[in-house]
Design an enzyme around this catalytic site. Structure first.
Site, PDB file in Angstrom:
ATOM      1  N   ASP A 183       0.837  -1.209   0.000  1.00  0.00           N
ATOM      2  CA  ASP A 183       0.000   0.000   0.000  1.00  0.00           C
ATOM      3  C   ASP A 183       0.869   1.255   0.000  1.00  0.00           C
ATOM      4  O   ASP A 183       0.562   2.239  -0.675  1.00  0.00           O
ATOM      5  CB  ASP A 183      -0.915  -0.023   1.234  1.00  0.00           C
ATOM      6  CG  ASP A 183      -1.691  -1.326   1.329  1.00  0.00           C
ATOM      7  OD1 ASP A 183      -2.468  -1.611   0.418  1.00  0.00           O
ATOM      8  OD2 ASP A 183      -1.477  -2.082   2.295  1.00  0.00           O
ATOM      9  N   HIS A 193      -5.101  -3.466   6.262  1.00  0.00           N
ATOM     10  CA  HIS A 193      -4.942  -3.673   4.819  1.00  0.00           C
ATOM     11  C   HIS A 193      -6.314  -4.033   4.247  1.00  0.00           C
ATOM     12  O   HIS A 193      -6.622  -5.168   3.901  1.00  0.00           O
ATOM     13  CB  HIS A 193      -3.933  -4.783   4.540  1.00  0.00           C
ATOM     14  CG  HIS A 193      -3.790  -5.080   3.075  1.00  0.00           C
ATOM     15  ND1 HIS A 193      -3.253  -4.192   2.168  1.00  0.00           N
ATOM     16  CD2 HIS A 193      -4.140  -6.162   2.341  1.00  0.00           C
ATOM     17  CE1 HIS A 193      -3.272  -4.713   0.960  1.00  0.00           C
ATOM     18  NE2 HIS A 193      -3.818  -5.913   1.031  1.00  0.00           N
TER      19      HIS A 193
HETATM   20  C1  LMR Z   1      -3.721  -6.480  -2.794  1.00  0.00           C
HETATM   21  O1  LMR Z   1      -3.815  -5.495  -2.082  1.00  0.00           O
HETATM   22  O2  LMR Z   1      -3.382  -6.420  -3.975  1.00  0.00           O
HETATM   23  C2  LMR Z   1      -4.041  -7.831  -2.215  1.00  0.00           C
HETATM   24  O3  LMR Z   1      -4.379  -7.733  -0.870  1.00  0.00           O
HETATM   25  C3  LMR Z   1      -5.096  -8.471  -3.022  1.00  0.00           C
HETATM   26  C4  LMR Z   1      -5.526  -9.826  -2.535  1.00  0.00           C
HETATM   27  O4  LMR Z   1      -5.006 -10.820  -3.006  1.00  0.00           O
HETATM   28  O5  LMR Z   1      -6.440  -9.904  -1.697  1.00  0.00           O
END
Ligand code: LMR
Length: 319
Positions: free
Chosen positions: A131, A159
């Site tokens: 992120d 997240h």
């Molecule tokens: C992401 O942010 O790309 C991942 O968390 C996506 C996922 O695989 O859940």
């Protein structure tokens, strides 16, 4: 990731169902002749695979099935992380550092941590460096500069789509990003949701989760712990909130700005400005993680917690 002189032994954990795929991965690794990769072993028993591990990268988790409630996803993944936490507790190096990537990663990390009391709580991380990298990319694009100009870019919270990419403290070429870009509407209405929903947006484009950028961000996250953080900068990692300087509820795994001396440890930066905008967003993400913790109370030894997730903040990566 650990520097050009550090040889590695990789011990790869899979499941019975994925054994063939795991063998394929091991073949790929062997055939790549990586100069620092001295051993590759595979297995499906965490008590064998985690033996003496110094670093545990928990990449996988069970994805949410069609129509599945978030509480069920938390429960199913939680059970995996109970088992893996117990295995780490029994056999990993006592100072093992654990990086959880599989979603819902903050709460999965909390569950592993609570089931591994022999390993220091602060050694558990959930990945929010992806992120942070996404936030840096957006700031650099908007400012028309290369991403190396962007620093002090924290991600706060979960997240999930409640995560808070911090433009208030970010710097571009040493100046506040707010002054360089000069467009508060863009920060609030474009930058913030773009970063928070990037995982899902990417899945819509190519039909599966981010892979290369996630791998890079795992390496970045670990590298940040083994090299000293440049003065005035930070890196983001979701870590236990016990004793945090921002008044965030204790006992949850929450992304905060950190810095490291490069010894594998870190401290949470205590000099970030929290304005009213950040505070209200941080509260929402904190509230979500407290609710997630209640939903997995039965997996972390908390009696009487009840699961009451009313708003489903779709995790990045889920449709
Ligand atoms: C992401 O942010 O790309 C991942 O968390 C996506 C996922 O695989 O859940």
């Amino acid at each position: 990731m650990f520097g050009k002189q550090q040889p590695l032994a990789l011990q790869l954990l899979g499941s019975e169902r994925s054994r063939e795929a795991l063998e394929g991965v091991a073949m790929e690794l062997e055939d790549s002749l990586y100069p620092l990769l001295r051993e590759v072993s595979i297995g499906v028993d965490p008590r064998a695979v985690f033996k003496d591990a110094d670093w545990a990268l928990m990449i996988g988790a069970k994805p949410r099935g069609p129509g599945q409630e978030r509480a069920d996803l938390l429960d199913q993944n939680g059970r995996i992380f109970v088992d893996q936490g117990k295995a780490l507790n029994e056999v990993a190096s006592p100072d093992c550092k654990v990086m959880v990537v599989g979603n819902p990663c903050n709460t999965n990390a909390l569950i592993a941590m609570e089931n591994a009391p022999r390993i220091p709580r602060r050694n558990f991380h959930a990945l929010t460096r992806l992120d942070e990298n996404r936030a840096k990319c957006q700031l650099a694009l908007k400012a028309g500069m290369f991403y190396t100009s962007v620093a002090r870019t924290a991600i706060w919270g979960n997240h999930s789509t409640t995560q808070v990419p911090d433009f208030v403290n970010a710097r571009i070429n040493g100046r506040p990003a707010i002054d360089v870009i000069g467009d508060m509407k863009w920060f609030r209405e474009d930058f913030t949701p773009t970063v928070a929903t990037r995982g899902g947006a990417l899945i819509k484009k190519w039909g599966r989760s981010s892979a290369a950028s996630t791998a890079v961000s795992i390496a970045d996250a670990i590298r940040s712990l083994v090299v000293p953080t440049p003065a005035g900068d930070c890196f983001s990692s979701a870590v236990i909130t016990d004793g945090n300087p921002y008044g965030i509820a204790e006992g949850i795994v929450f992304s905060m700005p950190c810095r490291s001396k490069g010894d594998g440890g870190y401290e949470v930066c205590d000099d970030f400005i929290i304005d009213d905008w950040l505070r209200s967003k941080i509260r929402a993400s904190e509230d979500e993680l407290l609710k997630e913790r209640d939903c997995v109370g039965h997996l972390i030894g908390v009696e009487g917690a009840s699961c009451a997730i009313t708003v489903d903040t779709t995790l990045p990566g889920e449709n």
